[in-house]
Write an enzyme that holds these catalytic residues in place. Structure first.
Site, mmCIF file in Angstrom:
data_model
loop_
_atom_site.group_PDB
_atom_site.id
_atom_site.type_symbol
_atom_site.label_atom_id
_atom_site.label_comp_id
_atom_site.label_asym_id
_atom_site.label_seq_id
_atom_site.Cartn_x
_atom_site.Cartn_y
_atom_site.Cartn_z
ATOM 1 N N ASP A 113 36.220 33.241 32.923
ATOM 2 C CA ASP A 113 36.809 34.089 31.897
ATOM 3 C C ASP A 113 36.316 33.632 30.528
ATOM 4 O O ASP A 113 36.965 32.848 29.850
ATOM 5 C CB ASP A 113 38.334 33.994 31.988
ATOM 6 C CG ASP A 113 38.995 35.215 31.395
ATOM 7 O OD1 ASP A 113 38.262 36.131 30.965
ATOM 8 O OD2 ASP A 113 40.226 35.247 31.360
ATOM 9 N N CYS A 115 47.290 70.116 17.489
ATOM 10 C CA CYS A 115 48.061 68.896 17.770
ATOM 11 C C CYS A 115 47.369 67.696 17.133
ATOM 12 O O CYS A 115 46.250 67.337 17.493
ATOM 13 C CB CYS A 115 48.205 68.684 19.269
ATOM 14 S SG CYS A 115 49.132 67.200 19.669
ATOM 15 N N TYR A 153 24.332 32.113 35.385
ATOM 16 C CA TYR A 153 24.544 32.699 36.711
ATOM 17 C C TYR A 153 23.701 33.956 36.963
ATOM 18 O O TYR A 153 23.822 34.594 37.993
ATOM 19 C CB TYR A 153 26.015 33.009 36.957
ATOM 20 C CG TYR A 153 26.684 33.835 35.870
ATOM 21 C CD1 TYR A 153 26.260 35.132 35.605
ATOM 22 C CD2 TYR A 153 27.731 33.315 35.118
ATOM 23 C CE1 TYR A 153 26.853 35.882 34.617
ATOM 24 C CE2 TYR A 153 28.326 34.063 34.128
ATOM 25 C CZ TYR A 153 27.887 35.340 33.886
ATOM 26 O OH TYR A 153 28.462 36.075 32.901
ATOM 27 N N LYS A 212 34.520 33.676 38.988
ATOM 28 C CA LYS A 212 34.309 34.556 37.844
ATOM 29 C C LYS A 212 34.945 33.880 36.635
ATOM 30 O O LYS A 212 36.164 33.744 36.548
ATOM 31 C CB LYS A 212 34.948 35.922 38.081
ATOM 32 C CG LYS A 212 34.687 36.891 36.941
ATOM 33 C CD LYS A 212 35.124 38.288 37.300
ATOM 34 C CE LYS A 212 34.663 39.299 36.273
ATOM 35 N NZ LYS A 212 35.167 39.048 34.922
ATOM 36 N N CYS A 235 53.454 67.735 18.180
ATOM 37 C CA CYS A 235 53.228 68.984 17.452
ATOM 38 C C CYS A 235 54.238 70.068 17.824
ATOM 39 O O CYS A 235 54.243 71.136 17.225
ATOM 40 C CB CYS A 235 51.805 69.486 17.673
ATOM 41 S SG CYS A 235 51.509 70.100 19.342
ATOM 42 N N CYS A 275 50.041 68.957 26.589
ATOM 43 C CA CYS A 275 50.397 69.693 25.386
ATOM 44 C C CYS A 275 49.425 70.867 25.255
ATOM 45 O O CYS A 275 48.217 70.688 25.388
ATOM 46 C CB CYS A 275 50.275 68.757 24.184
ATOM 47 S SG CYS A 275 50.133 69.609 22.614
ATOM 48 N N GLU A 311 30.961 33.041 43.991
ATOM 49 C CA GLU A 311 31.139 32.006 42.967
ATOM 50 C C GLU A 311 32.256 32.438 42.021
ATOM 51 O O GLU A 311 32.567 33.625 41.925
ATOM 52 C CB GLU A 311 29.831 31.781 42.194
ATOM 53 C CG GLU A 311 29.389 33.015 41.432
ATOM 54 C CD GLU A 311 28.037 32.865 40.749
ATOM 55 O OE1 GLU A 311 27.285 31.945 41.073
ATOM 56 O OE2 GLU A 311 27.749 33.700 39.868
ATOM 57 N N LYS A 331 39.101 40.327 41.959
ATOM 58 C CA LYS A 331 40.041 39.797 40.973
ATOM 59 C C LYS A 331 41.242 39.146 41.649
ATOM 60 O O LYS A 331 41.686 39.592 42.699
ATOM 61 C CB LYS A 331 40.533 40.926 40.066
ATOM 62 C CG LYS A 331 39.465 41.546 39.188
ATOM 63 C CD LYS A 331 38.956 40.536 38.184
ATOM 64 C CE LYS A 331 38.183 41.182 37.065
ATOM 65 N NZ LYS A 331 38.941 42.038 36.185
ATOM 66 N N CYS A 383 55.757 69.265 23.140
ATOM 67 C CA CYS A 383 54.953 68.113 22.719
ATOM 68 C C CYS A 383 55.715 67.342 21.644
ATOM 69 O O CYS A 383 56.121 67.925 20.635
ATOM 70 C CB CYS A 383 53.602 68.573 22.171
ATOM 71 S SG CYS A 383 52.650 67.225 21.417
HETATM 72 S S1 IVH Z 1 27.211 38.395 37.278
HETATM 73 C C1 IVH Z 1 24.620 41.923 36.973
HETATM 74 N N1 IVH Z 1 28.651 36.252 37.704
HETATM 75 O O1 IVH Z 1 31.991 39.157 34.313
HETATM 76 C C2 IVH Z 1 25.864 41.155 37.039
HETATM 77 N N2 IVH Z 1 29.306 37.702 35.948
HETATM 78 O O2 IVH Z 1 32.944 41.829 34.658
HETATM 79 C C3 IVH Z 1 26.022 40.265 35.895
HETATM 80 N N3 IVH Z 1 31.245 36.943 34.690
HETATM 81 O O3 IVH Z 1 29.865 40.628 31.966
HETATM 82 C C4 IVH Z 1 27.232 39.493 35.934
HETATM 83 N N4 IVH Z 1 31.569 35.090 35.814
HETATM 84 O O4 IVH Z 1 30.604 38.206 31.582
HETATM 85 C C5 IVH Z 1 28.502 37.361 36.965
HETATM 86 N N5 IVH Z 1 29.817 34.305 38.156
HETATM 87 C C6 IVH Z 1 29.651 35.390 37.434
HETATM 88 C C7 IVH Z 1 30.514 35.712 36.362
HETATM 89 C C8 IVH Z 1 30.308 36.894 35.645
HETATM 90 C C9 IVH Z 1 31.994 35.838 34.814
HETATM 91 C C10 IVH Z 1 31.488 38.009 33.695
HETATM 92 C C11 IVH Z 1 30.288 38.460 32.923
HETATM 93 C C12 IVH Z 1 30.221 39.943 33.123
HETATM 94 C C13 IVH Z 1 31.602 40.245 33.556
HETATM 95 C C14 IVH Z 1 31.653 41.499 34.377
#
Ligand code: IVH
Length: 706
Positions: free
Chosen positions: A135, A444, A241, A133, A423, A438, A131, A329, A420
């Protein structure tokens, strides 16, 4: 406006839902009116007692009908004024983060890891839910008996901020859940749609107010409003989610659990799909990537989750991320710009990092003016010089990188400094190392300042209000020179007030934040010291192994003495000494980490720093993991040979979850050695030392008898 007609009102208990709705609307209007008369006009029309009665009635009705709480409810505001800050909420279960995958290989490795851990047969399929991710910002919403009782931000994962009033204003957060378990913590993401974000910025601009850099910042800024009526006016949304504490399972698969959440009224992030293997997963990834620009919200990747919840349970977590999920990602965003200068940064452990100072350029919506060049070899590999035009990339939260030179600026080659830059001490580079360091150590100032920044950082002491700028300022003014000085800052309260940027209130807040950290768990304390090679995971292991600060401290002093008496042994810990051997046998603590601890304790200054800290603080024992009454809690276990019921990793993770310590080698301190098939020398050693030897089944029986 009417005032004293309370006597004629119907009892709260007697109200129908319809009456209640009307009554809440009336009260919201009336209280807002009186707030205005009192606060703005300075001309109250009713007595304080009458006013309080109105608010109490409003609250009583809301208590009976939580679903009817209005966005403009007076209970979301405190007496016309605002709360002074968010209070903290401890999560019933920690809020985890996700590990990252950046390539197809990483994804394949994730699946392979899952299979290995579960010990699956070749032909056994692992279903994965994929699913988007989102932001945004994660939040945890706790429902009891189907009613929202509180909501919290993620915070540091263990403790977040109370955002209940703000969360109540979101349209897609139901106030009550039909058919929910008695306790249900719904976790998900608070976010803003792109369109709503642009519209909000237009309104902000028109009003001469702050415009936001991207939807995520806008969502964060809108959620972190002390006045929930402002949050209510912002177009925030929520996707569910995941979940935290539950009184009964939602389902047996991630997919069905999602459906349950949808059935209770939550919105789900789409497009989601169940995938059967790497090929399908990657196909779904590409589908989402292609739709990315057209999706109504910003996403930064795709999350993969093992669909079977019993498998999720078995897979558990490592550090703060589940083994059963990963975030894939999207490729980093790239841009071209010119290097104005190359400078050297000195880190907490003395590492010299070359940094490219860039002509500012926007990469994926964020202005970038610095990028790391990592080390001397990387500069040589890229062939970069000041004045060159380079391609840079930014991926997620990581520091922007220089990818390649696209145009030679005809500048002089960069000469890596041989002292360095801060320092002036000599710099050295070990034979197998890529980094220059250093040698100034304690003299330092760059190292000292970086150590202090680490000390107060989120995963260490987490002192709010002591940011980079204040640390640097307090260092320069000699107010904070070593960690213990932080806890003496209250003595300088008066001289702080009135400095640029510091008012009575902000100084008071800072001192409160410091005082709140006078008690600290041992693992955080160890991590905060910033000892090279001692990260969060190792700090936790050490804390668990040694239990209490005094124990750990005494052991480290002994380790350090043993090490300095035997400086030339590089392979066999046993030849160095018993305390050293014990340290190295703590799971994953190798000689590198052990030597680093020994070196830290060999330094008289560090011992003094520790002594003054220990005096100023209460260093608490680490909470034992949820192991209530398990007979294996606190025991040291060694696994050896081939296990049949589960993989070695799983065995180890489960034992740790029950509060046992898992060691790599057998010693007198070992309580049990669990032998699988073809166990070798460790089983023999156990016999020799008279340590209990268990079969895999015997161990399982013991571990499951709570
Ligand atoms: S699951 C135990 N599902 O990504 C796992 N996280 O990098 C809990 N996030 O802190 C997260 N979309 O804020 C999950 N479809 C998705 C998500 C998601 C965004 C975020 C969430 C988490 C962060 C981790």
């Amino acid at each position: 406006m009417n005032t004293g007609k309370q006597g004629m009102e119907a009892a709260v208990e007697a109200l129908t839902e319809q009456d209640a709705r009307k009554e809440l609307a009336r009260l919201a209007m009336e209280i807002a009116y009186h707030d205005g008369r009192y606060h703005k006009d300075d001309a109250p029309e009713i007595s304080d007692a009458q006013y309080d009665a109105l608010r109490r009635r409003n609250e009583a009705i809301e208590g009976r009908f939580p679903a009817l709480v209005r966005k403009d409810s007076p209970s979301l505001r405190v007496g016309g004024g605002l709360k002074s800050g968010f209070s903290k909420i401890r999560h019933a279960k920690p809020m985890l983060s996700l590990g990252n995958a950046f390539s197809e290989e990483d994804v394949a490795e994730f699946l392979a890891r899952v299979r290995r851990f579960l010990g699956l047969k070749e032909d056994e399929a692992v279903e994965i839910l994929a699913e988007p991710k989102i932001d945004g910002l994660s939040a945890s919403l706790r429902y009891e008996g189907g009613s929202l009782v509180y909501a919290a931000t993620r915070g540091d994962g263990s403790e977040g901020e109370d955002i209940t009033a703000n969360i109540r204003t979101l349209d897609d957060v139901p106030a009550t859940l039909p058919g929910a378990p008695a306790v249900l913590e719904v976790r998900g993401e608070v976010y803003m749609r792109k369109q709503d974000f642009f519209a909000l910025n237009e309104r902000q601009e028109a009003a001469g107010a702050k415009v936001f850099a991207n939807p995520r910042n806008a969502a964060a800024g809108s959620l972190r409003q002390l006045d929930p009526t402002i949050t209510a006016s912002r177009p925030l949304r929520f996707f569910g989610y995941a979940w935290g504490e539950l009184s009964e399972p939602l389902a047996t698969t991630q997919f069905d659990a999602r459906e349950r959440l949808a059935g209770m009224g939550f919105s789900l992030n789409q497009p989601a799909a169940l995938c059967g293997g790497v090929t399908e997963i990657l196909a779904h990834y590409r589908t989402i990537e292609e739709q990315r620009a057209d999706l109504p919200f910003d996403i930064d990747g795709v999350v993969y989750k093992v669909n079977r919840l019993d498998w999720q349970e078995r897979l558990g977590q490592v550090s703060r991320a589940p083994r059963w999920a990963i975030a894939h990602k999207f490729a980093a965003e790239k841009a071209e710009t010119v290097i104005d200068a190359i400078t050297i940064q000195v880190g907490r452990t003395g590492k010299l990092t070359p940094v490219a100072n860039l002509k500012p350029v926007t990469v994926g919506g964020v202005v970038v003016s610095r990028a790391t060049l990592h080390n001397e070899d990387e500069i040589a590999r890229l062939g970069v010089k000041e004045g060159d035009t380079v391609r840079i990339q930014r991926a997620g939260d990581v520091i922007p990188q220089v990818l390649e030179v696209v145009k030679d600026g005809a500048g002089a080659p960069f000469a890596f400094p041989n002292a360095c830059p801060v320092c002036g001490s000599d710099v050295e580079r070990g034979e197998d190392e890529v980094d220059w360091r250093c040698t100034g150590g304690l003299i330092c100032s760059a190292q000292a300042v970086e150590r202090l920044k680490h000390f107060v950082s989120r995963d260490a002491f987490d002192i709010e209000g002591l940011g980079t700028k204040s640390i640097e300022e307090f260092w320069t003014e000699k107010l904070i020179r070593e960690p213990a000085d932080i806890f003496r800052l209250r003595e300088s309260r008066d001289s702080l007030i009135g400095r640029e940027g510091w008012k009575e209130k902000s100084v008071a807040n800072l001192i409160d934040a410091i005082e709140a950290r006078r008690e600290i768990p041992l693992d955080r304390f160890i991590f905060a010291l910033g000892i090279r090679h001692i990260g969060q995971t190792t700090a936790k292991l050490l804390a668990r192994n040694y239990g209490a600060y005094e124990n750990w401290h005494a052991a480290m002093l002994a380790v350090s003495e043993e090490r300095s008496a035997n400086p030339d042994e590089h392979k066999k810990p046993d030849l160095i000494g018993p305390r050293y051997t014990e340290l190295v046998s703590v799971d994953t603590v190798g000689m590198t980490a052990a030597d680093s601890l020994a070196a830290f304790f060999a330094e008289a200054h560090n011992r003094t720093v520790l002594a003054s800290l220990a005096e100023a603080l209460t260093i608490s024992d680490v909470e034992a993991p949820s192991s209530d009454g398990s007979p294996v809690a606190g025991k040291t276990v060694v696994f050896t040979g081939t296990l049949e019921k589960m993989t070695r990793n799983e065995a180890k993770a489960r034992a740790e979850a029950l509060g046992a310590k898992v060691a790599g080698s057998v010693s007198k301190k070992t309580d049990y050695v669990v032998v699988g098939a073809e166990a070798g020398s460790k089983a023999r050693k156990a016999e020799e030392l008279g340590v209990s030897v268990l079969s895999e089944q015997e161990w399982l029986d013991m571990a499951s008898s709570a």
